[in-house]
Design a protein around this motif. Structure first.
Motif, short mmCIF file in Angstrom:
data_model
loop_
_atom_site.label_atom_id
_atom_site.label_comp_id
_atom_site.label_asym_id
_atom_site.label_seq_id
_atom_site.Cartn_x
_atom_site.Cartn_y
_atom_site.Cartn_z
N UNK A 227 0.87 -1.17 0.00
CA UNK A 227 0.00 0.00 0.00
C UNK A 227 0.91 1.23 0.00
N UNK A 228 1.62 1.37 -1.11
CA UNK A 228 2.66 2.40 -1.19
C UNK A 228 2.09 3.81 -1.24
N UNK A 229 0.84 3.97 -1.69
CA UNK A 229 0.27 5.30 -1.78
C UNK A 229 0.06 5.92 -0.40
N UNK A 230 -0.46 5.13 0.54
CA UNK A 230 -0.63 5.63 1.90
C UNK A 230 0.72 5.90 2.55
N UNK A 231 1.68 5.00 2.33
CA UNK A 231 3.01 5.19 2.92
C UNK A 231 3.67 6.46 2.38
N UNK A 232 3.50 6.72 1.08
CA UNK A 232 4.07 7.93 0.48
C UNK A 232 3.40 9.18 1.05
N UNK A 233 2.07 9.13 1.20
CA UNK A 233 1.34 10.26 1.76
C UNK A 233 1.79 10.55 3.19
N UNK A 234 2.01 9.49 3.97
CA UNK A 234 2.47 9.68 5.35
C UNK A 234 3.84 10.33 5.39
N UNK A 235 4.74 9.91 4.51
CA UNK A 235 6.07 10.50 4.49
C UNK A 235 6.02 11.99 4.11
N UNK A 236 5.14 12.32 3.17
CA UNK A 236 5.01 13.71 2.75
C UNK A 236 4.45 14.56 3.90
N UNK A 237 3.34 14.14 4.47
CA UNK A 237 2.68 14.95 5.50
C UNK A 237 3.50 15.00 6.78
N UNK A 238 4.05 13.86 7.18
CA UNK A 238 4.81 13.82 8.43
C UNK A 238 6.15 14.51 8.31
N UNK A 239 6.57 14.80 7.08
CA UNK A 239 7.80 15.58 6.87
C UNK A 239 7.53 17.07 6.82
N UNK A 240 6.27 17.46 7.01
CA UNK A 240 5.92 18.88 7.07
C UNK A 240 5.47 19.47 5.76
N UNK A 241 5.26 18.65 4.74
CA UNK A 241 4.81 19.15 3.44
C UNK A 241 3.27 19.10 3.37
N UNK A 242 2.72 19.79 2.39
CA UNK A 242 1.26 19.95 2.29
C UNK A 242 0.66 18.80 1.49
N UNK A 243 -0.22 18.04 2.13
CA UNK A 243 -0.95 16.96 1.49
C UNK A 243 -2.38 17.42 1.26
N UNK A 244 -2.90 17.22 0.05
CA UNK A 244 -4.27 17.62 -0.26
C UNK A 244 -5.01 16.45 -0.91
N UNK A 245 -6.16 16.11 -0.32
CA UNK A 245 -7.04 15.08 -0.86
C UNK A 245 -8.28 15.77 -1.42
N UNK A 246 -8.56 15.56 -2.70
CA UNK A 246 -9.64 16.29 -3.37
C UNK A 246 -10.65 15.35 -3.99
N UNK A 247 -11.81 15.90 -4.29
CA UNK A 247 -12.86 15.20 -5.02
C UNK A 247 -12.60 15.41 -6.52
N UNK A 248 -12.20 14.34 -7.19
CA UNK A 248 -11.92 14.43 -8.62
C UNK A 248 -12.88 13.65 -9.48
N UNK A 249 -14.09 13.39 -8.95
CA UNK A 249 -15.04 12.53 -9.65
C UNK A 249 -15.51 13.11 -10.98
#
Length: 388
Positions: A227-249
């Protein structure tokens, strides 16, 4: 009187739970069609493909039709044994922006998808990397619109939830249940709030700054994560960078699974890997799914007993019990009908809630068993066990 008290407690408690379960899915960031921006950086669309002959042509063609003026498409063929390489070679002769790459053997300690994306990223030239799964299809304005929105919210990693293409009965019965459960586990508002640690990304579409990607170590830093996508998101956010989850439907669609067996394999794998390091959440999920199944099965019984009681002279008390059962049943059907309509399927699929809840509960229990037994999981013809 005891039956009336129990009925009232179940009715009120049930309505509260139904509301709570369906109150986590709101996303504040919505991607709407936007014209191509000016002064655009190069974006490298990176697509991993392993035995994707059913989807790869439509996926790549949708990527190549983007109205964003400055992009390239890199497809990493991950040792496919079907027609995927032939299709890619054919498409590459028609558009010079497509760069198919043959992947190398999987090194020890690596999972297939992170390795494929790592190889694609090393060949990419873009200032931004856009990771897109082979079962995902972009509208012509998707890349432009997502880039514009990412700039607007100052995102370093921008990811979207998309429209789920569901063709079979099983997809329509199970997928809405899974999506609701995911929204409870990963509240979009908490994901988008820098003060919370909650982090998740959809690997079907991730747009990330190249500079940030390299600073966190890229996919090499999550090499052992299925589940590399969640792991990558955690590394980004926990490193102090801005994570954004959007509605792209409105702009992106995907067909994750096409049958009950593929759903079982995919979601059991995702649940197992997403929760194996969080035993409390795992057991809460198992208990919650089991309780949801029990409630879905007991409600018709409650309704039937209330009706039988009233017919046999139960009077006002029986009428109240019957009304409470109908009220809770109606609340569930309305909530599940709304969830179904949000995913573009008929609200009548709310009637399949007991079946969908049963399958979801079974997947959660199977995932817990995989965790406790240490058996690992199989995915795309590869077996993974005892991963970190």
């Amino acid at each position: 009187m005891i039956y009336l008290v129990l009925s009232s407690v179940f009715c009120i408690g049930g309505i509260v739970v139904v509301y709570w379960l369906h109150s986590h899915s709101h996303i504040d960031i919505i991607v709407k069609p936007a014209p191509p921006p000016q002064n655009t950086p190069l974006i490298s669309i990176c697509i991993p493909a392993r035995n994707e002959e059913q989807n790869i042509r439509a996926c790549v063609e949708s990527a190549l039709m983007q109205d964003y003026p400055n992009f390239e498409v890199i497809v990493l063929d991950d040792r496919s044994t079907d027609a995927t390489p032939r299709i890619l070679a054919e498409l590459a002769t028609l558009d010079s922006r497509l760069h198919p790459i043959s992947g190398s053997d999987l090194p020890s300690g690596w999972v297939g998808k992170p390795h494929a994306l790592y190889q694609a990223s090393t060949s990419a030239r873009g200032e931004w990397l856009c990771f897109v799964d082979a079962d995902t299809f972009l509208s012509a304005q998707a890349l432009s619109s997502c880039y514009v929105k990412a700039m607007e919210v100052q995102a370093d990693l921008f990811t979207t939830l998309h429209r789920q293409i569901m063709g079979s009965f099983w997809e329509k019965a199970v997928m809405p249940i899974v999506v609701t459960a995911l929204s409870v586990g990963f509240n979009p508002r908490k994901v988008n709030d820098p003060t919370y640690k909650d982090a998740i990304a959809s690997g079907q579409f991730i747009l990330i700054r190249r500079e940030v990607y390299e600073k966190i170590g890229g996919h090499a830093s999550v090499r052992d994560q299925i589940v590399e996508d969640q792991a990558l998101a955690e590394r980004v956010k926990w490193s102090g960078y801005r994570l954004a989850l959007a509605d792209g439907t409105a702009l992106i669609s995907t067909r994750m699974y096409t049958s009950l067996s593929s759903m079982w394999e995919g979601w059991t794998k995702n649940m197992y890997l997403g929760l194996r390091d969080q035993p409390v959440l795992m057991w809460l999920g198992v208990i919650g799914a089991s309780l949801a199944l029990m409630a879905a099965l007991l409600l018709p019984i409650w309704l039937g007993l209330g009706l039988l009681w009233m017919i046999n002279g139960g009077g006002t008390v029986a009428l109240i019990v019957l009304t409470e059962a109908l009220t809770l049943w109606g609340a569930i059907l309305i909530a599940r009908g709304w969830a179904a309509s949000q995913m573009g399927i008929s609200p009548l699929y709310s009637l399949s809630t007991p079946l969908g809840a049963g399958i979801f509960a079974a997947m959660m229990i199977a995932s817990a068993w995989l965790t406790l037994s240490g058996r690992g999981v199989s995915w795309r013809g590869r077996h993974y066990a005892q991963l970190k």
